[in-house]
Write an enzyme that holds these catalytic residues in place. Structure first.
Site, PDB file in Angstrom:
ATOM      1  N   LYS A 181       0.849  -1.198   0.000  1.00  0.00           N
ATOM      2  CA  LYS A 181       0.000   0.000   0.000  1.00  0.00           C
ATOM      3  C   LYS A 181       0.884   1.247   0.000  1.00  0.00           C
ATOM      4  CE  LYS A 181      -2.809  -3.405   1.045  1.00  0.00           C
ATOM      5  NZ  LYS A 181      -3.629  -4.194   0.181  1.00  0.00           N
TER       6      LYS A 181
HETATM    7  C1  LIG Z   1      -4.183  -5.486   1.233  1.00  0.00           C
HETATM    8  C2  LIG Z   1      -5.632  -5.606   1.393  1.00  0.00           C
HETATM    9  C3  LIG Z   1      -6.206  -6.139   2.551  1.00  0.00           C
HETATM   10  C4  LIG Z   1      -5.370  -6.771   3.649  1.00  0.00           C
HETATM   11  O1  LIG Z   1      -4.526  -5.861   4.264  1.00  0.00           O
HETATM   12  P1  LIG Z   1      -3.464  -6.406   5.374  1.00  0.00           P
HETATM   13  O2  LIG Z   1      -3.054  -5.156   6.076  1.00  0.00           O
HETATM   14  O3  LIG Z   1      -2.353  -7.021   4.610  1.00  0.00           O
HETATM   15  O4  LIG Z   1      -4.170  -7.350   6.251  1.00  0.00           O
HETATM   16  C5  LIG Z   1      -7.586  -6.142   2.662  1.00  0.00           C
HETATM   17  N1  LIG Z   1      -8.366  -5.657   1.690  1.00  0.00           N
HETATM   18  C6  LIG Z   1      -7.863  -5.150   0.554  1.00  0.00           C
HETATM   19  C7  LIG Z   1      -8.789  -4.598  -0.478  1.00  0.00           C
HETATM   20  C8  LIG Z   1      -6.480  -5.124   0.361  1.00  0.00           C
HETATM   21  O5  LIG Z   1      -5.982  -4.632  -0.790  1.00  0.00           O
END
Ligand SMILES: *Cc1c(COP(=O)(O)O)cnc(C)c1O
Length: 372
Positions: A181
Site C-alpha cells: 500500500k
Molecule cells: C491489502 C488488502 C487487505 C489486507 O490488508 P493487510 O493489512 O495485509 O491485512 C484487505 N483488503 C484489501 C482490499 C487489500 O488490498
C-alpha cells in the site's frame, strides 16, 4: 535490473524513528500508537482512529463490533484481495459475492441488490486499488435495506470522494499499512470511525478486552487494576510500527502527487496501444493510484500470464490484476461475469514514487511490443 511493480518509499527518517522507539524502552502499543492514531484519523477526516495489527484484523474487528455472526450474510466483492471475504468467515458469517462495475472495479447498488437475501446484515465496500466506490450510492442502498456498510479502505489512503477524504463519512473504515500500500509500517492497520463510544470499545477489543490499557496502567502514578468485561483479541500495533507510520504519513501527500503525475503520463503513453483500457478517476472522486491496472485489448489473443512473462523478459515486473476470490479453492464458485473478465484480462503495471520517466517508457514500450 528489473523494474519492480512497487517499491516502498522508506528512508533514513523511518530508520531513525524506529531506533528512537527502541531506545525509549517502550516498544509495545504506547504513546506513539496514540499519536499515530490521532494523526491518521485527522488525515482521513475521521473523529477517531484505532490502530491494529493489519487491515485483515481491522475488518474482523469491525464485523465483530457490529455483532455479525453465524447465520448472517455479508455482501463483499469477489474482485478484491481475499482478506475482504475471509473477514466474514472469521466471525462465522457467510460472505456473499457481488459483481462489480466494469470501469471502477467496485460494488454498485445494482450488484449489491442482486445478491441480497433476508439473511444479509452487512456490506463490505472496497475502494479497489484506491479507486473510490460511490459512497453516497452505497450508503443509500444500505440504509434502504437496513444494512451496515463497512469501508475496506486498505488501498485508499489519500483517495477522495466529492472533495473529502474517501472514508470521511464512514461509520467504520479499515485501512492497511502493508508495504504493497502507499503508507507502510511493515504490517499494520487502522479502523477509523466517527463514533467515540465505538472507538472506545474497539480499543478494548483489540487488547484482550481490557478495561484499562497496559500503556495507561504504566503511565498512572497509582495502582490501576484492569477488568475483562468481554472476550477480546490481541490485534495491537507496536510503537515501533507507529513511529514509522508517523514519518510515512507526513510523506503521503507527496507520494500521491507523484503517483498521480506518473499515472497521467501513463495515460498519454498508453493511448498509443489500440483497445487498451486503464484505470482513472471516477467523476465523483480521485484515486491515489495504489494499483495502476490496465485491461488488455480484446484483439490480443494471449493471456495475462503471457503478458507477465513477456514483460519479465523485457525487465519489467508486473502483476496479474486484482484477484477474484470466488475462483479460489477456499470459496465456492458463483457466476460473476464482470469480475471474471477483469481478473482474466487485467495487469497491474509498475508505479512507485522513485520511478523515472525512462523506466516508465520501458514499461510502455514492452507492453506495446507484446499486445500489438
Ligand atoms: C491489502 C488488502 C487487505 C489486507 O490488508 P493487510 O493489512 O495485509 O491485512 C484487505 N483488503 C484489501 C482490499 C487489500 O488490498
Amino acid at each position: 535490473m528489473t523494474i519492480p511493480v512497487i517499491r516502498p518509499w522508506l528512508g533514513e527518517e523511518e530508520a531513525q524513528a524506529a531506533a528512537e522507539a527502541v531506545r525509549s524502552g517502550w516498544v509495545a502499543q504506547g504513546p506513539r500508537v496514540a499519536e499515530f492514531e490521532k494523526a491518521f484519523a485527522e488525515q482521513a477526516g475521521a473523529a477517531e482512529g484505532v490502530a491494529v495489527s493489519s487491515c485483515t484484523t481491522a475488518l474482523h474487528l469491525a464485523l465483530h463490533l457490529l455483532g455479525v455472526g453465524p447465520g448472517d450474510e455479508v455482501v463483499v466483492p469477489s474482485f478484491s484481495f481475499i482478506a475482504t471475504a475471509n473477514a466474514a468467515r472469521y466471525v462465522g458469517a457467510t460472505p456473499v459475492f457481488a459483481d462489480v462495475d466494469p470501469v471502477t472495479g467496485n460494488l454498485t447498488p445494482d450488484t449489491i441488490e442482486a445478491v441480497l437475501t433476508p439473511k444479509t446484515v452487512a456490506v463490505i465496500g472496497v475502494h479497489q486499488g484506491g479507486v473510490p466506490f460511490d459512497v453516497d450510492a452505497l450508503d443509500a442502498v444500505c440504509s434502504k435495506h437496513s444494512l451496515a456498510l463497512v469501508h475496506d479502505s486498505a488501498c485508499a489512503a489519500g483517495s477522495t470522494y466529492r472533495g473529502k477524504p474517501v472514508s470521511a463519512s464512514a461509520s467504520l473504515a479499515a485501512w492497511s499499512f502493508h508495504p504493497r500500500k502507499l503508507l507502510t509500517t511493515g504490517e499494520g492497520g487502522m479502523l477509523t470511525t466517527s463514533d467515540s463510544d465505538r472507538a472506545a470499545r474497539l480499543r478494548r477489543l483489540r487488547e484482550h478486552g481490557m478495561s484499562v490499557s497496559a500503556a495507561d496502567r504504566h503511565a498512572s502514578s497509582g495502582v490501576k487494576l484492569e477488568s475483562y468485561d468481554e472476550v477480546g483479541f490481541n490485534f495491537r500495533m507496536t510503537d515501533i510500527q507507529a513511529a514509522i507510520g508517523l514519518v510515512q504519513l507526513a510523506k503521503l501527500p507527496s507520494v500521491i502527487a507523484r503517483r498521480r503525475e506518473l499515472a497521467e503520463r501513463y495515460h498519454k503513453l498508453l493511448a498509443e496501444i489500440d483497445g487498451l483500457r486503464w484505470v482513472g478517476d471516477p467523476d465523483y472522486g480521485t484515486t491515489n493510484y495504489q494499483s495502476f491496472w490496465v485491461v488488455l485489448p480484446d484483439s490480443y489473443p494471449g493471456t495475462v500470464v503471457d503478458v507477465l512473462e513477456g514483460l519479465l523478459a523485457r525487465g519489467v515486473s508486473a502483476r496479474r490484476g486484482i484477484m477474484a476470490a470466488h475462483l479460489e479453492p477456499a470459496y465456492s464458485g458463483v457466476d460473476l461475469p464482470v469480475t471474471e473478465h477483469l481478473t482474466a484480462r487485467s495487469v497491474i503495471l509498475p508505479l512507485f514514487h522513485q520511478m523515472t520517466e525512462a523506466e516508465q517508457d520501458t514499461v510502455v514500450t514492452a507492453l506495446a511490443e507484446i499486445v500489438r
